[in-house]
Design an enzyme around this catalytic site. Sequence first.
Site, PDB file in Angstrom:
ATOM      1  N   HIS A  64      14.917  -8.186  12.391  1.00  0.00           N
ATOM      2  CA  HIS A  64      15.092  -9.414  11.612  1.00  0.00           C
ATOM      3  C   HIS A  64      16.547  -9.445  11.168  1.00  0.00           C
ATOM      4  O   HIS A  64      16.929  -8.703  10.267  1.00  0.00           O
ATOM      5  CB  HIS A  64      14.182  -9.407  10.380  1.00  0.00           C
ATOM      6  CG  HIS A  64      12.724  -9.249  10.697  1.00  0.00           C
ATOM      7  ND1 HIS A  64      11.858 -10.317  10.761  1.00  0.00           N
ATOM      8  CD2 HIS A  64      11.983  -8.145  10.965  1.00  0.00           C
ATOM      9  CE1 HIS A  64      10.631  -9.870  11.057  1.00  0.00           C
ATOM     10  NE2 HIS A  64      10.696  -8.553  11.185  1.00  0.00           N
ATOM     11  N   PHE A  65      17.358 -10.279  11.825  1.00  0.00           N
ATOM     12  CA  PHE A  65      18.790 -10.319  11.504  1.00  0.00           C
ATOM     13  C   PHE A  65      19.137 -11.466  10.548  1.00  0.00           C
ATOM     14  O   PHE A  65      20.299 -11.701  10.245  1.00  0.00           O
ATOM     15  CB  PHE A  65      19.631 -10.373  12.781  1.00  0.00           C
ATOM     16  CG  PHE A  65      19.776  -9.021  13.479  1.00  0.00           C
ATOM     17  CD1 PHE A  65      19.222  -7.870  12.950  1.00  0.00           C
ATOM     18  CD2 PHE A  65      20.481  -8.918  14.678  1.00  0.00           C
ATOM     19  CE1 PHE A  65      19.359  -6.631  13.589  1.00  0.00           C
ATOM     20  CE2 PHE A  65      20.635  -7.690  15.323  1.00  0.00           C
ATOM     21  CZ  PHE A  65      20.077  -6.547  14.781  1.00  0.00           C
ATOM     22  N   ARG A  66      18.117 -12.224  10.106  1.00  0.00           N
ATOM     23  CA  ARG A  66      18.202 -13.130   8.946  1.00  0.00           C
ATOM     24  C   ARG A  66      19.002 -14.416   9.147  1.00  0.00           C
ATOM     25  O   ARG A  66      19.168 -15.173   8.195  1.00  0.00           O
ATOM     26  CB  ARG A  66      18.784 -12.388   7.737  1.00  0.00           C
ATOM     27  CG  ARG A  66      18.048 -11.108   7.330  1.00  0.00           C
ATOM     28  CD  ARG A  66      16.629 -11.374   6.994  1.00  0.00           C
ATOM     29  NE  ARG A  66      15.947 -10.235   6.370  1.00  0.00           N
ATOM     30  CZ  ARG A  66      14.629 -10.105   6.337  1.00  0.00           C
ATOM     31  NH1 ARG A  66      13.857 -11.030   6.893  1.00  0.00           N
ATOM     32  NH2 ARG A  66      14.065  -9.063   5.756  1.00  0.00           N
ATOM     33  N   HIS A 238       4.420  -2.419  15.118  1.00  0.00           N
ATOM     34  CA  HIS A 238       4.455  -1.457  14.005  1.00  0.00           C
ATOM     35  C   HIS A 238       3.086  -0.916  13.542  1.00  0.00           C
ATOM     36  O   HIS A 238       2.650  -1.177  12.431  1.00  0.00           O
ATOM     37  CB  HIS A 238       5.245  -1.997  12.820  1.00  0.00           C
ATOM     38  CG  HIS A 238       4.977  -3.422  12.411  1.00  0.00           C
ATOM     39  ND1 HIS A 238       3.721  -3.963  12.322  1.00  0.00           N
ATOM     40  CD2 HIS A 238       5.848  -4.402  12.025  1.00  0.00           C
ATOM     41  CE1 HIS A 238       3.832  -5.216  11.917  1.00  0.00           C
ATOM     42  NE2 HIS A 238       5.099  -5.500  11.734  1.00  0.00           N
ATOM     43  N   ASN A 285       6.020  -3.789   5.191  1.00  0.00           N
ATOM     44  CA  ASN A 285       4.706  -4.260   5.640  1.00  0.00           C
ATOM     45  C   ASN A 285       4.654  -4.094   7.151  1.00  0.00           C
ATOM     46  O   ASN A 285       5.534  -4.626   7.822  1.00  0.00           O
ATOM     47  CB  ASN A 285       4.514  -5.745   5.308  1.00  0.00           C
ATOM     48  CG  ASN A 285       4.528  -6.022   3.824  1.00  0.00           C
ATOM     49  OD1 ASN A 285       4.330  -5.129   3.021  1.00  0.00           O
ATOM     50  ND2 ASN A 285       4.780  -7.264   3.452  1.00  0.00           N
ATOM     51  N   ASP A 312      11.968  -2.565  13.393  1.00  0.00           N
ATOM     52  CA  ASP A 312      11.574  -3.603  12.426  1.00  0.00           C
ATOM     53  C   ASP A 312      12.657  -3.731  11.340  1.00  0.00           C
ATOM     54  O   ASP A 312      12.353  -3.910  10.162  1.00  0.00           O
ATOM     55  CB  ASP A 312      10.199  -3.300  11.806  1.00  0.00           C
ATOM     56  CG  ASP A 312       9.641  -4.489  11.009  1.00  0.00           C
ATOM     57  OD1 ASP A 312      10.136  -5.613  11.193  1.00  0.00           O
ATOM     58  OD2 ASP A 312       8.716  -4.286  10.190  1.00  0.00           O
ATOM     59  N   HIS A 316      17.161  -6.530   2.979  1.00  0.00           N
ATOM     60  CA  HIS A 316      17.207  -7.345   1.760  1.00  0.00           C
ATOM     61  C   HIS A 316      18.335  -6.778   0.905  1.00  0.00           C
ATOM     62  O   HIS A 316      18.709  -5.612   1.055  1.00  0.00           O
ATOM     63  CB  HIS A 316      15.890  -7.237   0.985  1.00  0.00           C
ATOM     64  CG  HIS A 316      14.695  -7.688   1.755  1.00  0.00           C
ATOM     65  ND1 HIS A 316      14.377  -9.020   1.929  1.00  0.00           N
ATOM     66  CD2 HIS A 316      13.735  -6.981   2.415  1.00  0.00           C
ATOM     67  CE1 HIS A 316      13.270  -9.108   2.659  1.00  0.00           C
ATOM     68  NE2 HIS A 316      12.865  -7.893   2.971  1.00  0.00           N
TER      69      HIS A 316
END
Length: 447
Positions: A64-66, A238, A285, A312, A316
Amino acid sequence: MSNQTLIKNAKIVNEGSIFEGDILIENEIIKEVDTSISVKSADVKVIDAEGNYVFPGMIDDQVHFREPGLTHKATIETESKAAIAGGITSFIEMPNTNPQTTTVKKLDEKFAIAAKSSYANYSFMFGGTNDNLGEILKVDPKSVAGLKLFLGSSTGNMLVDDPEVLEKIFSSTDMVISVHCEDEATIRKNLAKYKEQYGDDIPMELHPVIRSEEACYLSSSKAIELAKKTGARLHVFHLSTAKETELFTNKIPLKDKKITAEVCIHHLWFTDEDYKTKGSRIKWNPAVKTAEDRDGLWKALLDGRIDVIATDHAPHTIEEKDNSYTSAPSGGPLVQHAFVALLEAYHKGKISLEQIVQKAAHNPAILFNVEKRGYIKEGYYADLVIADLNSPWTVNKENILYKCGWSPFEGNTFKSRITHTFVNGHLAYNNFKVLDVKAGKRLTFDR
């Protein structure tokens, strides 16, 4: 004029064996692999890898590179830099950005961002929702890595919880369907119980009790049942419990499997004992669970029931993570430290170098039909990583490259370091320095 680099005296780890030899790169491609290569031209750049190992670059099938929309946490540029520093030369990024990648238009916009800014090779997952089947059917399977469905724990409206829609999606696409499996109803019930007891200040060590083994198993077993019923090509992301590993087989070769599984670095490294010291820094998660679960995941990884290792990677800011249980988001940054963490497991006798390469490079290439990557082979793109397995270094604020500026491995000393990373034949990282070479290309798929 051709541009050539010769890597000499390397221990080459590829296709189940380790052999000493040389690798000649010409422009973007591996031109020759042999026990000894001599070149006539004085223009050839020579790197003496004496005593060091050369690996195919890792292909990380879940990051997740946002970008777009959450760029205060990360961008494709910052995180792809961290990835190549960590020996990951190709990544597949997830659709839960803002806006979400749930239309072909938004997918194309993301590819345009990566084309300008990515240091590593890239592709994206297209996101499924309860109401975008029409868009899913427009996606060209040759041009994207696959389809991502959140069957639990999604952001925005990406939770696919309508059974009819789910069956339609499973029946309608030939793409690899990658799923996040946690049962929402079970989690909501558990959360309500502990919220009543603690309010928002639920102890972090209750995370794996709230997002429980039962929640994971219920959801993954349902997804597998549906894949068997519809003939869909399912990839379960995952895994976090030993119990779930029983749902997968090692009886058939990966290329023939219709149902496959992935495990992430954090579930192979941490256990619920670590919440005491790490707190929300290891809140993911699905949750990091027990030592028995970790052992079960290692066992299934090594015996072939789990096919792929990924990260994964989900950064943040530290301010976001430093909240109470109910407000602290789940996820953490991992791409820069995943490969060295696997090499640490090798030093501890948990996994061989050949198995690391199989699970982190060869198998993602097989599973997603990635063209000409994931191997050290003549005619393949030169995505290569040189590592010194005896050169300790400690993770600290000064050498962390993530935009969020922290790592769950802070303070950890790794025995191995990555000395060079090549992306498409270009030296892109050299001894703690990312070079200003945005050599990443869009991944292509042989489907």
